[in-house]
Design a protein around this motif. Structure first.
Motif, short mmCIF file in Angstrom:
data_model
loop_
_atom_site.label_atom_id
_atom_site.label_comp_id
_atom_site.label_asym_id
_atom_site.label_seq_id
_atom_site.Cartn_x
_atom_site.Cartn_y
_atom_site.Cartn_z
N ASP A 11 0.73 -1.19 0.10
CA ASP A 11 -0.06 -0.05 0.01
C ASP A 11 0.88 1.22 0.05
OD1 ASP A 11 -2.22 -1.64 0.11
OD2 ASP A 11 -2.71 -1.22 2.04
N LEU A 12 1.83 1.09 0.64
CA LEU A 12 2.70 2.54 0.84
C LEU A 12 3.42 2.58 -0.57
CD1 LEU A 12 4.33 4.42 2.59
CD2 LEU A 12 5.84 2.62 3.19
N HIS A 13 3.99 1.56 -1.11
CA HIS A 13 4.65 1.72 -2.40
C HIS A 13 3.66 2.08 -3.50
CE1 HIS A 13 7.66 0.56 -5.37
NE2 HIS A 13 6.64 0.47 -6.35
N GLU A 50 10.78 2.21 6.80
CA GLU A 50 10.39 1.13 6.18
C GLU A 50 10.92 0.97 4.61
OE1 GLU A 50 8.90 -2.26 5.60
OE2 GLU A 50 7.76 -1.42 7.41
N SER A 52 10.58 -0.16 0.37
CA SER A 52 9.85 -0.89 -0.77
C SER A 52 11.03 -1.15 -1.74
CB SER A 52 8.89 0.16 -1.19
OG SER A 52 7.85 -0.65 -2.10
#
Length: 90
Positions: A11-13, A50, A52
């Motif tokens: 989701d972050l990516h 975090e 990715s």
């Protein structure tokens, strides 16, 4: 944080890639996200890191962070040099 770590990273990516696409910045291949978080319930401050893709090696993470720090240091130095030159011209 609820949900799985892999879903969070996906989701972050996608969110970061979408913002980059919207602003014409190109394709997102790798990312290191550093966020200072404040826990309202306890008043504690922490650092959230975090990557990715989520399996990015420690060497790649460190390299990207170091590159960003050096880039920032270069911009600060250039700004200071420009300020000194401007002061000398006045």
């Amino acid at each position: 944080m609820s949900g799985s770590r892999s879903q969070f990273v996906a989701d972050l990516h996608e969110a970061v890639a979408g913002v980059l696409r919207t602003h014409g910045a190109g394709l997102l291949s790798r990312a290191v996200l550093l966020v200072e978080v404040f826990e309202e319930a306890t008043g504690e401050i922490g650092l959230f890191v975090e990557t990715s893709p989520p399996d990015m090696s420690a060497w790649d993470r460190e390299g990207m962070v170091r590159y960003a720090a050096l880039d920032l240091a270069g911009a600060i130095t250039a700004s200071r040099v420009a300020d000194v030159q401007q002061d000398e011209e006045e």
